[in-house]
Motif scaffolding. Structure first.
Motif, PDB file in Angstrom:
ATOM      1  N   ARG A  84      25.817  34.576  44.227  1.00 48.57           N
ATOM      2  CA  ARG A  84      24.953  35.234  43.563  1.00 48.57           C
ATOM      3  C   ARG A  84      24.743  34.467  42.262  1.00 48.57           C
ATOM      4  O   ARG A  84      23.944  35.123  41.283  1.00 48.57           O
ATOM      5  N   GLY A  85      24.811  33.228  42.109  1.00 50.73           N
ATOM      6  CA  GLY A  85      24.207  32.189  41.192  1.00 50.73           C
ATOM      7  C   GLY A  85      25.044  32.352  40.071  1.00 50.73           C
ATOM      8  O   GLY A  85      24.671  31.517  38.829  1.00 50.73           O
ATOM      9  N   VAL A  86      26.351  32.537  40.045  1.00 47.77           N
ATOM     10  CA  VAL A  86      27.292  32.408  39.217  1.00 47.77           C
ATOM     11  C   VAL A  86      27.942  30.971  39.211  1.00 47.77           C
ATOM     12  O   VAL A  86      28.265  30.390  40.347  1.00 47.77           O
ATOM     13  N   VAL A  87      28.196  30.325  38.200  1.00 46.95           N
ATOM     14  CA  VAL A  87      28.980  28.933  37.901  1.00 46.95           C
ATOM     15  C   VAL A  87      30.166  29.141  37.884  1.00 46.95           C
ATOM     16  O   VAL A  87      30.776  29.673  36.857  1.00 46.95           O
ATOM     17  N   VAL A  88      31.223  28.611  38.860  1.00 50.31           N
ATOM     18  CA  VAL A  88      32.554  29.098  38.795  1.00 50.31           C
ATOM     19  C   VAL A  88      33.413  27.864  39.052  1.00 50.31           C
ATOM     20  O   VAL A  88      32.973  26.754  39.891  1.00 50.31           O
ATOM     21  N   ASP A  89      34.302  27.692  37.995  1.00 53.55           N
ATOM     22  CA  ASP A  89      35.439  26.469  38.420  1.00 53.55           C
ATOM     23  C   ASP A  89      36.651  27.404  38.581  1.00 53.55           C
ATOM     24  O   ASP A  89      36.944  28.550  38.383  1.00 53.55           O
ATOM     25  N   GLU A  90      37.363  26.843  40.004  1.00 52.47           N
ATOM     26  CA  GLU A  90      38.638  27.618  40.367  1.00 52.47           C
ATOM     27  C   GLU A  90      39.669  26.695  39.992  1.00 52.47           C
ATOM     28  O   GLU A  90      39.755  25.499  39.844  1.00 52.47           O
ATOM     29  N   VAL A  91      40.749  27.469  39.556  1.00 54.18           N
ATOM     30  CA  VAL A  91      41.932  26.712  39.091  1.00 54.18           C
ATOM     31  C   VAL A  91      43.309  27.848  39.843  1.00 54.18           C
ATOM     32  O   VAL A  91      43.440  29.030  39.797  1.00 54.18           O
ATOM     33  N   ALA A  92      44.292  26.900  40.140  1.00 55.53           N
ATOM     34  CA  ALA A  92      45.433  27.420  40.868  1.00 55.53           C
ATOM     35  C   ALA A  92      46.373  27.638  39.959  1.00 55.53           C
ATOM     36  O   ALA A  92      46.790  26.595  38.935  1.00 55.53           O
ATOM     37  N   ALA A  93      46.870  28.795  39.509  1.00 57.12           N
ATOM     38  CA  ALA A  93      47.866  29.267  38.298  1.00 57.12           C
ATOM     39  C   ALA A  93      49.239  29.302  39.112  1.00 57.12           C
ATOM     40  O   ALA A  93      50.196  29.019  38.373  1.00 57.12           O
ATOM     41  N   TYR A  94      49.400  29.374  40.236  1.00 55.25           N
ATOM     42  CA  TYR A  94      50.564  29.727  40.855  1.00 55.25           C
ATOM     43  C   TYR A  94      50.640  29.346  42.363  1.00 55.25           C
ATOM     44  O   TYR A  94      49.397  29.386  42.967  1.00 55.25           O
ATOM     45  N   GLN A  95      51.431  29.251  43.322  1.00 55.36           N
ATOM     46  CA  GLN A  95      51.558  29.230  44.705  1.00 55.36           C
ATOM     47  C   GLN A  95      52.779  30.325  45.239  1.00 55.36           C
ATOM     48  O   GLN A  95      53.579  30.503  44.204  1.00 55.36           O
ATOM     49  N   THR A  96      52.201  30.905  46.093  1.00 54.20           N
ATOM     50  CA  THR A  96      53.404  31.723  46.939  1.00 54.20           C
ATOM     51  C   THR A  96      54.115  30.828  48.111  1.00 54.20           C
ATOM     52  O   THR A  96      53.465  30.423  48.844  1.00 54.20           O
ATOM     53  N   VAL A  97      55.368  30.970  48.147  1.00 51.48           N
ATOM     54  CA  VAL A  97      56.213  30.456  48.877  1.00 51.48           C
ATOM     55  C   VAL A  97      57.319  31.315  49.713  1.00 51.48           C
ATOM     56  O   VAL A  97      57.487  32.411  49.250  1.00 51.48           O
TER      57      VAL A  97
END
Length: 239
Positions: free
Chosen positions: A146-159
């Motif tokens: 949709r044209g959005v500039v996105v940075d992804e970041v992991a805040a946590y993980q599930t184990v």
């Protein structure tokens, strides 16, 4: 209104304990016997949170912070100012919005990642997408399409949390088991297999889809993540 059909029913809640209190209290109010048996644990991402900390320290470069789960918004909340200097906040649903501990600017019409990405207000500014370490990537993909500039970041993980023998026996003896995520269902299947013959209630369509993919028969889907909606879904199973 009391859901009399829940009286005496053993209901296993599989979320982490801190996230299970409200539902356990709601079920107790209806005469049910809640059993909190977490199937997953929320831990630091594999980089020990380095990327998340870096993103949070530079949060003013973003116009929006978007969270796809309550775990993410709880982690992000301490870093976000509660004044006009903060970025705009978007949450996938009400439970995630509450995790920000302040008013948010956007919540989609349905509490799903796909709806969030499809309805998200278009912007020329950068967006920080706060999420779990392992995701399908669908939210970020749709936003970028949709044209959005996105940075992804992991805040946590599930184990997966390894269950004690007694906990497995309690799960197998429960009248119903409640799941809030695909991760919890995967943990359940890997540790309990096909031995469970009670009711399965899931929260939301993404969890429902994960159950289908794993061959788990679902008795009911709670359409909202609130304790009241989950109790209502359970009540319908035993009516």
């Amino acid at each position: 209104m009391t859901l009399t059909s829940l009286a005496g029913k053993r209901i296993a809640i599989t979320r982490p304990r801190v996230q299970s209190v409200e539902l356990a209290n709601e079920l107790s109010n209806h005469g049910a016997l809640p059993l909190v048996i977490p199937l997953i644990e929320i831990t630091e991402p594999s980089d020990e949170g380095f990327a998340f900390e870096h993103a949070m320290k530079n949060i003013r470069q973003y116009e929006w912070v978007v969270c796809t789960s309550a775990n993410g918004s709880h982690r992000a909340a301490p870093y976000i100012a509660k004044d006009a200097s903060r970025p705009k906040l978007a949450a996938v649903g009400d439970a995630t919005a509450a995790g920000f501990q302040q008013e948010v600017d956007f919540v989609p019409s349905q509490a799903t990642g796909q709806t969030l990405a499809s309805e998200f207000p278009l912007t020329n500014g950068k967006v920080l997408l706060v999420q779990a370490e392992k995701t399908s990537g669908d939210v970020a993909t749709t936003l970028r399409q949709r044209g959005v500039v996105v940075d992804e970041v992991a805040a946590y993980q599930t184990v997966i949390r390894k269950l004690e023998t007694e906990e497995i026996e309690q799960l197998l003896a429960a009248d119903a088991v409640v799941f809030a995520s695909g991760s919890a269902i995967r943990s359940f299947v890997s540790q309990c297999g096909a031995r469970y013959h009670g009711a399965i209630v899931v929260i939301g369509e993404p969890t429902h889809l994960a159950a289908k993919e794993l061959g788990v028969n679902v008795s009911a889907v709670a359409t909202a993540p609130t304790a009241q909606a989950i109790a209502h879904a359970l009540g319908g199973v035993f009516r």
